[in-house]
Design a protein around this motif. Structure first.
Motif, PDB file in Angstrom:
ATOM      1  N   VAL A 142       5.948   3.967  13.466  1.00 42.51           N
ATOM      2  CA  VAL A 142       5.628   2.859  14.361  1.00 42.51           C
ATOM      3  C   VAL A 142       5.230   3.430  15.720  1.00 42.51           C
ATOM      4  CG1 VAL A 142       6.548   0.812  15.528  1.00 42.51           C
ATOM      5  CG2 VAL A 142       7.204   1.301  13.158  1.00 42.51           C
ATOM      6  N   GLN A 143       4.049   3.053  16.188  1.00 40.95           N
ATOM      7  CA  GLN A 143       3.544   3.503  17.480  1.00 40.95           C
ATOM      8  C   GLN A 143       3.908   2.503  18.581  1.00 40.95           C
ATOM      9  OE1 GLN A 143       1.655   6.654  17.592  1.00 40.95           O
ATOM     10  NE2 GLN A 143       2.848   6.565  15.713  1.00 40.95           N
ATOM     11  N   SER A 144       3.767   1.211  18.247  1.00 37.95           N
ATOM     12  CA  SER A 144       4.128   0.160  19.206  1.00 37.95           C
ATOM     13  C   SER A 144       4.453  -1.112  18.438  1.00 37.95           C
ATOM     14  CB  SER A 144       2.985  -0.103  20.199  1.00 37.95           C
ATOM     15  OG  SER A 144       1.876  -0.659  19.528  1.00 37.95           O
ATOM     16  N   ALA A 145       5.266  -1.959  19.053  1.00 42.89           N
ATOM     17  CA  ALA A 145       5.642  -3.243  18.464  1.00 42.89           C
ATOM     18  C   ALA A 145       5.761  -4.261  19.585  1.00 42.89           C
ATOM     19  CB  ALA A 145       6.952  -3.114  17.705  1.00 42.89           C
ATOM     20  N   VAL A 146       4.785  -5.166  19.656  1.00 47.69           N
ATOM     21  CA  VAL A 146       4.766  -6.209  20.672  1.00 47.69           C
ATOM     22  C   VAL A 146       4.660  -7.541  19.946  1.00 47.69           C
ATOM     23  CG1 VAL A 146       3.587  -7.135  22.689  1.00 47.69           C
ATOM     24  CG2 VAL A 146       3.613  -4.668  22.297  1.00 47.69           C
ATOM     25  N   GLU A 147       5.761  -8.308  19.993  1.00 45.25           N
ATOM     26  CA  GLU A 147       5.869  -9.551  19.235  1.00 45.25           C
ATOM     27  C   GLU A 147       5.528  -9.268  17.784  1.00 45.25           C
ATOM     28  OE1 GLU A 147       3.642 -12.470  21.404  1.00 45.25           O
ATOM     29  OE2 GLU A 147       5.097 -12.499  23.034  1.00 45.25           O
ATOM     30  N   HIS A 168       0.823  -1.209   0.000  1.00 42.23           N
ATOM     31  CA  HIS A 168       0.000   0.000   0.000  1.00 42.23           C
ATOM     32  C   HIS A 168       0.861   1.264   0.000  1.00 42.23           C
ATOM     33  CE1 HIS A 168      -3.716  -2.229   0.622  1.00 42.23           C
ATOM     34  NE2 HIS A 168      -3.060  -2.946   1.511  1.00 42.23           N
ATOM     35  N   PRO A 169       1.602   1.511  -1.084  1.00 41.77           N
ATOM     36  CA  PRO A 169       2.435   2.723  -1.126  1.00 41.77           C
ATOM     37  C   PRO A 169       1.606   3.999  -1.045  1.00 41.77           C
ATOM     38  CG  PRO A 169       2.379   1.646  -3.272  1.00 41.77           C
ATOM     39  CD  PRO A 169       1.715   0.720  -2.298  1.00 41.77           C
ATOM     40  N   ASP A 170       0.326   3.912  -1.420  1.00 40.98           N
ATOM     41  CA  ASP A 170      -0.566   5.066  -1.368  1.00 40.98           C
ATOM     42  C   ASP A 170      -0.857   5.517   0.061  1.00 40.98           C
ATOM     43  OD1 ASP A 170      -1.879   2.465  -1.503  1.00 40.98           O
ATOM     44  OD2 ASP A 170      -3.758   3.567  -1.303  1.00 40.98           O
ATOM     45  N   TRP A 171      -0.554   4.678   1.056  1.00 42.68           N
ATOM     46  CA  TRP A 171      -0.753   5.057   2.456  1.00 42.68           C
ATOM     47  C   TRP A 171       0.306   6.057   2.906  1.00 42.68           C
ATOM     48  CZ3 TRP A 171      -1.907  -0.122   5.470  1.00 42.68           C
ATOM     49  CH2 TRP A 171      -3.126  -0.640   5.023  1.00 42.68           C
ATOM     50  N   GLY A 172       1.378   6.211   2.120  1.00 40.95           N
ATOM     51  CA  GLY A 172       2.476   7.090   2.515  1.00 40.95           C
ATOM     52  C   GLY A 172       3.334   6.419   3.576  1.00 40.95           C
ATOM     53  N   TRP A 173       4.200   7.223   4.192  1.00 41.20           N
ATOM     54  CA  TRP A 173       5.040   6.663   5.247  1.00 41.20           C
ATOM     55  C   TRP A 173       4.231   6.584   6.531  1.00 41.20           C
ATOM     56  CZ3 TRP A 173       5.504   9.875   9.343  1.00 41.20           C
ATOM     57  CH2 TRP A 173       5.377  11.237   9.124  1.00 41.20           C
ATOM     58  N   GLY A 174       4.689   5.729   7.427  1.00 38.33           N
ATOM     59  CA  GLY A 174       4.030   5.589   8.717  1.00 38.33           C
ATOM     60  C   GLY A 174       5.040   5.544   9.843  1.00 38.33           C
ATOM     61  N   VAL A 223       0.996   1.033  13.388  1.00 38.51           N
ATOM     62  CA  VAL A 223       1.647   2.079  12.606  1.00 38.51           C
ATOM     63  C   VAL A 223       0.624   3.160  12.292  1.00 38.51           C
ATOM     64  CG1 VAL A 223       2.927   2.586  10.481  1.00 38.51           C
ATOM     65  CG2 VAL A 223       3.168   0.349  11.560  1.00 38.51           C
ATOM     66  N   ASN A 224       1.028   4.420  12.427  1.00 43.98           N
ATOM     67  CA  ASN A 224       0.183   5.548  12.067  1.00 43.98           C
ATOM     68  C   ASN A 224       0.653   6.073  10.713  1.00 43.98           C
ATOM     69  OD1 ASN A 224      -1.742   7.530  12.204  1.00 43.98           O
ATOM     70  ND2 ASN A 224      -0.638   8.792  13.658  1.00 43.98           N
ATOM     71  N   PHE A 225      -0.106   5.742   9.644  1.00 45.73           N
ATOM     72  CA  PHE A 225       0.256   6.128   8.279  1.00 45.73           C
ATOM     73  C   PHE A 225      -0.307   7.506   7.930  1.00 45.73           C
ATOM     74  CE2 PHE A 225       0.599   1.494   8.054  1.00 45.73           C
ATOM     75  CZ  PHE A 225       1.802   1.344   7.376  1.00 45.73           C
ATOM     76  N   GLN A 226       0.415   8.223   7.050  1.00 43.90           N
ATOM     77  CA  GLN A 226       0.028   9.566   6.616  1.00 43.90           C
ATOM     78  C   GLN A 226      -1.397   9.612   6.068  1.00 43.90           C
ATOM     79  OE1 GLN A 226       3.364   9.938   3.781  1.00 43.90           O
ATOM     80  NE2 GLN A 226       3.523  12.032   4.528  1.00 43.90           N
ATOM     81  N   HIS A 227      -1.746   8.681   5.193  1.00 47.93           N
ATOM     82  CA  HIS A 227      -3.008   8.754   4.462  1.00 47.93           C
ATOM     83  C   HIS A 227      -3.978   7.629   4.816  1.00 47.93           C
ATOM     84  CE1 HIS A 227      -1.016  11.846   2.189  1.00 47.93           C
ATOM     85  NE2 HIS A 227      -0.078  10.999   1.794  1.00 47.93           N
ATOM     86  N   GLN A 228      -3.691   6.870   5.863  1.00 45.83           N
ATOM     87  CA  GLN A 228      -4.554   5.756   6.243  1.00 45.83           C
ATOM     88  C   GLN A 228      -4.887   5.774   7.726  1.00 45.83           C
ATOM     89  OE1 GLN A 228      -6.030   3.764   4.154  1.00 45.83           O
ATOM     90  NE2 GLN A 228      -6.974   2.440   5.651  1.00 45.83           N
ATOM     91  N   LYS A 288      -4.135   4.951  11.814  1.00 49.66           N
ATOM     92  CA  LYS A 288      -3.534   3.845  12.567  1.00 49.66           C
ATOM     93  C   LYS A 288      -3.990   2.499  12.021  1.00 49.66           C
ATOM     94  CE  LYS A 288      -2.403   5.878  16.966  1.00 49.66           C
ATOM     95  NZ  LYS A 288      -2.538   5.810  18.400  1.00 49.66           N
ATOM     96  N   VAL A 289      -3.001   1.616  11.826  1.00 50.29           N
ATOM     97  CA  VAL A 289      -3.258   0.279  11.302  1.00 50.29           C
ATOM     98  C   VAL A 289      -2.470  -0.717  12.145  1.00 50.29           C
ATOM     99  CG1 VAL A 289      -3.058  -1.236   9.287  1.00 50.29           C
ATOM    100  CG2 VAL A 289      -3.551   1.193   8.964  1.00 50.29           C
ATOM    101  N   LEU A 290      -3.121  -1.815  12.526  1.00 49.44           N
ATOM    102  CA  LEU A 290      -2.448  -2.904  13.232  1.00 49.44           C
ATOM    103  C   LEU A 290      -1.946  -3.898  12.191  1.00 49.44           C
ATOM    104  CD1 LEU A 290      -1.662  -4.323  15.866  1.00 49.44           C
ATOM    105  CD2 LEU A 290      -3.911  -5.409  15.826  1.00 49.44           C
ATOM    106  N   ILE A 291      -0.652  -4.132  12.176  1.00 46.97           N
ATOM    107  CA  ILE A 291       0.001  -4.996  11.191  1.00 46.97           C
ATOM    108  C   ILE A 291       0.478  -6.269  11.875  1.00 46.97           C
ATOM    109  CG2 ILE A 291       1.946  -5.170   9.575  1.00 46.97           C
ATOM    110  CD1 ILE A 291       0.223  -2.924   8.669  1.00 46.97           C
TER     111      ILE A 291
END
Length: 62
Positions: free
Chosen positions: A28-33, A20-26, A38-43, A45-48
């Motif tokens: 990282v808010q948190s990383a647990v395991e 999803h390059p259209d989401w722009g850069w994001g 990630v909070n993306f410019q155009h999308q 917050k997304v859980l990956i």
């Protein structure tokens, strides 16, 4: 279920989603395991699931 997954990502790092390059850069808010938020410019917050999707680290310049 597989063994413990260790994400190399840390809060504050800048990433891009490879599918999803259209989401722009994001940022990282948190990383647990394998769970990376990630909070993306155009999308927003997304859980990956980092065990399924390899986020691309954006190198810092300056």
């Amino acid at each position: 279920m597989t063994g413990p997954f260790q994400s190399f990502l840390e809060p504050g790092q800048i990433v891009q989603h490879p599918d999803h390059p259209d989401w722009g850069w994001g940022q990282v808010q948190s990383a647990v395991e394998e769970r990376v938020t990630v909070n993306f410019q155009h999308q927003g917050k997304v859980l990956i699931d980092a065990s399924r999707i390899t986020l691309k680290l954006v190198p810092r310049t300056g």
